[in-house]
Structure formats: structure tokens, C-alpha cells
Design an enzyme around this catalytic site. Sequence first.
Site, PDB file in Angstrom:
ATOM      1  N   GLN A  87       8.645 -19.686  -7.917  1.00 11.52           N
ATOM      2  CA  GLN A  87       7.741 -19.872  -6.771  1.00 11.52           C
ATOM      3  C   GLN A  87       7.112 -18.567  -6.307  1.00 11.52           C
ATOM      4  O   GLN A  87       6.268 -18.584  -5.402  1.00 11.52           O
ATOM      5  CB  GLN A  87       8.491 -20.497  -5.588  1.00 11.52           C
ATOM      6  CG  GLN A  87       8.944 -21.918  -5.811  1.00 11.52           C
ATOM      7  CD  GLN A  87       7.801 -22.883  -6.048  1.00 11.52           C
ATOM      8  OE1 GLN A  87       6.649 -22.629  -5.710  1.00 11.52           O
ATOM      9  NE2 GLN A  87       8.099 -24.007  -6.669  1.00 11.52           N
ATOM     10  N   HIS A 105      17.369 -23.568  -6.162  1.00  7.97           N
ATOM     11  CA  HIS A 105      16.963 -24.768  -6.905  1.00  7.97           C
ATOM     12  C   HIS A 105      18.145 -25.153  -7.804  1.00  7.97           C
ATOM     13  O   HIS A 105      18.889 -24.273  -8.255  1.00  7.97           O
ATOM     14  CB  HIS A 105      15.744 -24.383  -7.747  1.00  7.97           C
ATOM     15  CG  HIS A 105      15.044 -25.510  -8.437  1.00  7.97           C
ATOM     16  ND1 HIS A 105      15.543 -26.125  -9.553  1.00  7.97           N
ATOM     17  CD2 HIS A 105      13.857 -26.118  -8.177  1.00  7.97           C
ATOM     18  CE1 HIS A 105      14.697 -27.061  -9.960  1.00  7.97           C
ATOM     19  NE2 HIS A 105      13.664 -27.079  -9.141  1.00  7.97           N
ATOM     20  N   ASP A 149      14.987 -15.822  -9.952  1.00  8.43           N
ATOM     21  CA  ASP A 149      14.230 -17.033 -10.252  1.00  8.43           C
ATOM     22  C   ASP A 149      12.858 -16.868  -9.596  1.00  8.43           C
ATOM     23  O   ASP A 149      12.718 -16.992  -8.384  1.00  8.43           O
ATOM     24  CB  ASP A 149      15.000 -18.239  -9.701  1.00  8.43           C
ATOM     25  CG  ASP A 149      14.175 -19.525  -9.703  1.00  8.43           C
ATOM     26  OD1 ASP A 149      12.958 -19.476 -10.001  1.00  8.43           O
ATOM     27  OD2 ASP A 149      14.757 -20.578  -9.392  1.00  8.43           O
TER      28      ASP A 149
HETATM   29  C1  LIG Z   1      10.241 -25.357 -10.240  1.00  7.00           C
HETATM   30  C2  LIG Z   1      11.368 -24.447  -9.965  1.00  7.00           C
HETATM   31  C3  LIG Z   1      12.379 -24.243 -10.903  1.00  7.00           C
HETATM   32  C4  LIG Z   1      12.436 -24.991 -12.198  1.00  7.00           C
HETATM   33  O1  LIG Z   1      11.328 -24.732 -12.975  1.00  7.00           O
HETATM   34  P1  LIG Z   1      11.040 -25.613 -14.264  1.00  7.00           P
HETATM   35  O2  LIG Z   1       9.627 -25.301 -14.582  1.00  7.00           O
HETATM   36  O3  LIG Z   1      11.232 -27.041 -13.867  1.00  7.00           O
HETATM   37  O4  LIG Z   1      11.979 -25.178 -15.322  1.00  7.00           O
HETATM   38  C5  LIG Z   1      13.372 -23.356 -10.601  1.00  7.00           C
HETATM   39  N1  LIG Z   1      13.374 -22.686  -9.439  1.00  7.00           N
HETATM   40  C6  LIG Z   1      12.420 -22.837  -8.519  1.00  7.00           C
HETATM   41  C7  LIG Z   1      12.478 -22.050  -7.255  1.00  7.00           C
HETATM   42  C8  LIG Z   1      11.397 -23.739  -8.745  1.00  7.00           C
HETATM   43  O5  LIG Z   1      10.449 -23.895  -7.827  1.00  7.00           O
END
Ligand SMILES: *Cc1c(COP(=O)(O)O)cnc(C)c1O
Length: 415
Positions: A212, A132, A209
Site C-alpha cells: 500500500q 494484512h 510489506d
Molecule cells: C494487497 C495487500 C497485500 C497482498 O497483496 P497481493 O497482491 O494480494 O499478494 C499484502 N499487504 C497489504 C498491506 C496489501 O494491501
Amino acid sequence: MSTLSSVAPAGFDVEKIREDFPVLKQKVHGMPLVYLDSAATAQKPFAVIDAIRRFHEVDCANIHRGVHELSQRSTAAYEETRSKAKRFLNSRTKNELIFVRGTTEGINLVSSSWGRKNVKAGDEIIISAMEHHSNIVPWQMLCEEKEAKLRVIPMNDRGELILEEYEKLLGPRTRMVAVAHVSNALGTINPVRQIIEMAHRAGALTLIDGAQAAPHMRVDVQALDADFYTMSGHKVFGPTGIGILYGKTKLLNAMPPYQGGGDMIRTVTFEKTTYNDLPYKFEAGTPNIAGGIGLGAALDYMTQIGIDRISAYEHELLLYGTEALSEIPGLKLIGTAREKAAVLSFVIEGIHPHDIGTVLDRQGIAVRTGHHCAQPVMDWFHVPATTRASLALYNTTAEIDALVDGLKKVKEMFS
Ligand SMILES: *Cc1c(COP(=O)(O)O)cnc(C)c1O
């Protein structure tokens, strides 16, 4: 068409779950809403809506500072979420969980605070081809500032990271490996346990991260041995503007504060300020108190249903959706990893995703079209954009059937 009972694991009553989400009970353009955009933000159950309302109606006060009753209640409710998050993520202590605005801020906190102190010219940061933008740009900014190098783990045609190539990227200059647990654009579940182990063997730290992953599967930061792990409240059925950054205590203690202000200090004089202990050192200013309390209710909600049961149900739903979409002529799924969660991204030959999204919307079906904040993923698959249907615990096979019917209408209109 198959029935709900054919995909629901024992004890998973999706119709009962749907009753918890008031937003789902509406018509859009005269048709029942089919919400297939939970990867962008998930809907909120009554438990979350009520917790936020109760806070504003009964307990509303600023936290951590007051001796009065309301402030004590607010503080207790807000801090209780940290304890819930400790159980949800299985961290060692609740003090290694920092409240942030969301995944984006969690990553920026690490890239700024840890990065400024620890990354030097010639060092390397590894990310992956399916990140992302939130897990690309902060590292790019850091690399630019420090004259460090950003390296990218490539993926194969299915949208799986190529670990042999990753191994080659690792070296003595690698400082950080930052990858998504689950890709928002492709649905790929990355083998993060192995990715972390390989990074550690090379002497590098890791940031996962988890935006998801948290809504769909059990996360155990200790079992993963992640150094940093971050998630967003609004993707786990909580409110926007609140999220969690986990970091190992030793690392967080060695990092300088991210922002200065109230709550993050112990003593302030014009000559010198001493900083507060974890987690407050990283929490300057009045936080999103209502959001934190709402997030606690959301974590409770998921836990009560059972994370493993949610995963099992969604897995069946994903298989059902994959099969149903594959039968549409000219439709190509983008992202066909063997380990996959909750995302059906696709293109249809000769029809622009924006047109697909617009026609589906007229039928009450909410999907996302575009690059999904992952332009490099689109470039890799040589598509400008995809249509993405993303699933959550409240979706049904009937809704997937509605999507398939909707796509048939799209095809009739554009061919
Ligand atoms: C939504 C998302 C983000 C960003 O999250 P925010 O809530 O907008 O800060 C980062 N990485 C992944 C994989 C996402 O799905």
C-alpha cells in the site's frame, strides 16, 4: 462543495489523468462509476493495457533461453522492467529485485527460504497488530514449524503502532521484524525507517510489506535500509500476478532457492544441481512475462506523473474526504493516524457494512466492505467489518461528494 482546483497541486490535472483509464468511463446501474476500491486493486491506464497487448501481438516468446529475435525482444522488455524497478525502489542493483506473483508471494519466499534456514526453536518473529493476513500467516506457519514465537506490536486508538511497546518486544531472540509500510485497513503510514533502525540495533532483520505504500508515496529501500521490501504490480496500476521482492544481495545470496525448476539452475545432473546467480536463483519456471512488461509500463506511468505530486494530491483528497465523512452523523472513522494515506475506513452506527456497500453499489459507487484481510484489526477496534473507500491518483473531490450523498441515502433507508 469545493472544486477540483481547490485540492489539486500545481500541474496535477486529474481530469487528464482520468482519460488514461478507460474503465472509469462507464456507468454502473445507470450511474457514473465512482471507483473507491483501489486498495484492493488499482485500475490500469492505456499505457499498461497497450504494453501487454503489444507484447502478445508483436514480441511474444519465452525469455532467457532463445537466440531468436522474438525471444531476445521479449527478454529485453521483461528485463527492462527490472531496471525500471531499480529506479522506482532505488535498489543498489537490479539483481536484488526478484519477480514474484505479488506481495503475498514475496513474503512467503522470505518466510520459506530465509526462515527455514535461519529460524530455530525459541527464536522470535515480530509483526504488528495492523498486518494484512499475507504478513501474518506465513510467519505463523514458520513459527509453528520451527517452534518459534510470533510477537505483535500493539497499536493505539488512532491506529498507530506503539513504539515503546515495540522496543520492549525486541531482544536477542528476535530474528525478523515484518511490518506494513502503509496499512490497507487503516491507512496508517508506519515510521518504518525508525522501526528498521530499532530492529537492526537488536540484531534482527526486517521485511517491509510495501503493497500500500508503492502506489502512494516515494519508496527508497536504501534510505530505509530495509532488508526485504515487497510490493504488488496490480496495486500500482499494473497487472495482477506480478510483483517485486527486494532483498539485500548478501542475504539473498545466502538463502536457498524457493522453488526448483527451469531458469533457476546453472547445471543439472541427477547427482547434483548448481544454482543460477541472482536474481534468477529465485525465479523458477516461465514467469508472467506479459505481467512483467505491463508492470514496467505502470512504473513508467507513475514516474511520469511524479510520485511526489501523486502523494501531494492524494493527501489533499484524503483531508477533504476525512472532513466530508466526519460531518455524517453516526459515522465513525476507523484509523485516524496522524500519518495516513489514501484509506477512509468507517462504520455507521446501526447499519451493517454489507448493507452500506450494497446500497452504494446501486449508485455506481464501488467500496469494499468486510475485514479487508486484516481480521485482527477489526477485533482490535471491536467491529466485525468496516466500509472502506480507498483513493488513488484518479479520484476526485466530486467522487467523494458522491460518496457522501450516497451515504446520506443509506442513512435514510436504514433509519
Ligand atoms: C494487497 C495487500 C497485500 C497482498 O497483496 P497481493 O497482491 O494480494 O499478494 C499484502 N499487504 C497489504 C498491506 C496489501 O494491501
